[in-house]
Design an enzyme around this catalytic site. Structure first.
Site, PDB file in Angstrom:
ATOM      1  N   ASP A 156      23.668  70.022  10.313  1.00 36.52           N
ATOM      2  CA  ASP A 156      24.810  70.017  10.710  1.00 36.52           C
ATOM      3  C   ASP A 156      25.005  68.893  11.902  1.00 36.52           C
ATOM      4  O   ASP A 156      23.980  68.141  11.690  1.00 36.52           O
ATOM      5  CB  ASP A 156      25.414  71.414  11.590  1.00 36.52           C
ATOM      6  CG  ASP A 156      24.164  71.660  12.549  1.00 36.52           C
ATOM      7  OD1 ASP A 156      23.393  70.855  12.917  1.00 36.52           O
ATOM      8  OD2 ASP A 156      24.366  72.905  13.148  1.00 36.52           O
ATOM      9  N   HIS A 178      24.634  68.645  14.865  1.00 40.99           N
ATOM     10  CA  HIS A 178      23.315  68.943  15.840  1.00 40.99           C
ATOM     11  C   HIS A 178      22.047  68.517  15.108  1.00 40.99           C
ATOM     12  O   HIS A 178      21.127  67.382  15.709  1.00 40.99           O
ATOM     13  CB  HIS A 178      22.992  70.339  16.235  1.00 40.99           C
ATOM     14  CG  HIS A 178      22.166  70.589  17.259  1.00 40.99           C
ATOM     15  ND1 HIS A 178      22.226  70.329  18.683  1.00 40.99           N
ATOM     16  CD2 HIS A 178      20.829  70.834  17.135  1.00 40.99           C
ATOM     17  CE1 HIS A 178      21.483  70.660  19.444  1.00 40.99           C
ATOM     18  NE2 HIS A 178      20.397  71.053  18.651  1.00 40.99           N
ATOM     19  N   PHE A 230      14.876  72.351  15.631  1.00 38.19           N
ATOM     20  CA  PHE A 230      16.551  72.642  16.212  1.00 38.19           C
ATOM     21  C   PHE A 230      16.242  73.489  17.459  1.00 38.19           C
ATOM     22  O   PHE A 230      16.947  73.373  18.389  1.00 38.19           O
ATOM     23  CB  PHE A 230      17.106  73.247  15.075  1.00 38.19           C
ATOM     24  CG  PHE A 230      18.514  73.959  15.347  1.00 38.19           C
ATOM     25  CD1 PHE A 230      19.648  72.942  15.146  1.00 38.19           C
ATOM     26  CD2 PHE A 230      18.711  75.036  15.573  1.00 38.19           C
ATOM     27  CE1 PHE A 230      20.836  73.424  15.558  1.00 38.19           C
ATOM     28  CE2 PHE A 230      20.126  75.461  16.073  1.00 38.19           C
ATOM     29  CZ  PHE A 230      21.191  74.671  15.756  1.00 38.19           C
ATOM     30  N   LYS A 270      25.681  73.363   4.250  1.00 36.65           N
ATOM     31  CA  LYS A 270      25.083  73.708   5.150  1.00 36.65           C
ATOM     32  C   LYS A 270      24.875  75.407   5.089  1.00 36.65           C
ATOM     33  O   LYS A 270      23.451  75.805   5.249  1.00 36.65           O
ATOM     34  CB  LYS A 270      25.729  73.727   6.638  1.00 36.65           C
ATOM     35  CG  LYS A 270      24.811  74.209   7.536  1.00 36.65           C
ATOM     36  CD  LYS A 270      25.826  74.076   8.912  1.00 36.65           C
ATOM     37  CE  LYS A 270      24.785  75.147   9.850  1.00 36.65           C
ATOM     38  NZ  LYS A 270      25.810  75.215  11.131  1.00 36.65           N
ATOM     39  N   PRO A 315      19.219  72.601   6.316  1.00 37.03           N
ATOM     40  CA  PRO A 315      20.588  72.873   6.725  1.00 37.03           C
ATOM     41  C   PRO A 315      21.036  71.907   7.686  1.00 37.03           C
ATOM     42  O   PRO A 315      20.583  71.688   8.889  1.00 37.03           O
ATOM     43  CB  PRO A 315      20.470  74.329   7.380  1.00 37.03           C
ATOM     44  CG  PRO A 315      19.531  74.948   6.655  1.00 37.03           C
ATOM     45  CD  PRO A 315      18.594  73.663   6.833  1.00 37.03           C
TER      46      PRO A 315
END
Length: 163
Positions: free
Chosen positions: A62, A64, A111, A43, A60
């Site tokens: 994660d 979320h 995001f 990430k 990236p």
């Protein structure tokens, strides 16, 4: 500890020239090289690739971003129990497949739009603009030929974007 060891690795690899040379590398090469730094995982490496090394296809991932991916790209990802390297790669591939060469920037916008702070604005921002005479006049008054050029990456034409 992390900083000292990472700095030693950077120096051992050629210092500043090594870091700047990562811009010329492919995304995968740059990501792999960054992950040799102590404490840098996929990430963080992808964040550096996207935001500092001119790799607009870096995603990236994660938890979320994984959740956004489950909701918007592939509900079958919900069966994964954790974010394994295979799932990480799958999520990145899904984003690149849908959003093309600038998938990393699409990732960043979606995001941010998914954050609670911006939820109420997301629907408005993602819907097609409704141009009225009043908004056209406002835009015309604010943006003229003397406006500075955009610093955003160019929008790829439909032939450059993978579908």
């Amino acid at each position: 500890k992390y900083i000292r060891q990472s700095a030693a690795t950077v120096l051992d690899n050629g210092g500043r020239e090594w870091l700047f040379g990562l811009r010329k590398a492919t995304h995968e090469e740059a990501r792999t090289a960054l992950m040799t730094l102590h404490g840098v995982g996929a990430k963080v490496a992808d964040c550096v690739c996207l935001f500092s090394l001119d790799k607009p296809g870096a995603i990236p991932v994660d938890t979320h971003v994984w959740q956004i991916s489950v909701r918007t790209l592939d509900p079958s990802l919900s069966t994964a129990k954790s974010l394994t390297p295979t799932i990480y790669a799958r999520v990145g591939d899904l984003w690149r497949s849908k959003y093309g060469a600038y998938a990393g920037w699409a990732h960043t916008i979606l995001f941010a739009a998914d954050l609670v702070k911006f939820k109420d604005r997301a629907a408005e921002a993602l819907s097609p603009a409704k141009k009225t005479a009043k908004t056209a006049r406002k835009r015309k008054g604010k943006h003229n030929d003397s406006s500075p050029p955009s610093t955003c990456p160019p929008t790829p034409d439909k032939n450059q974007v993978a579908h």
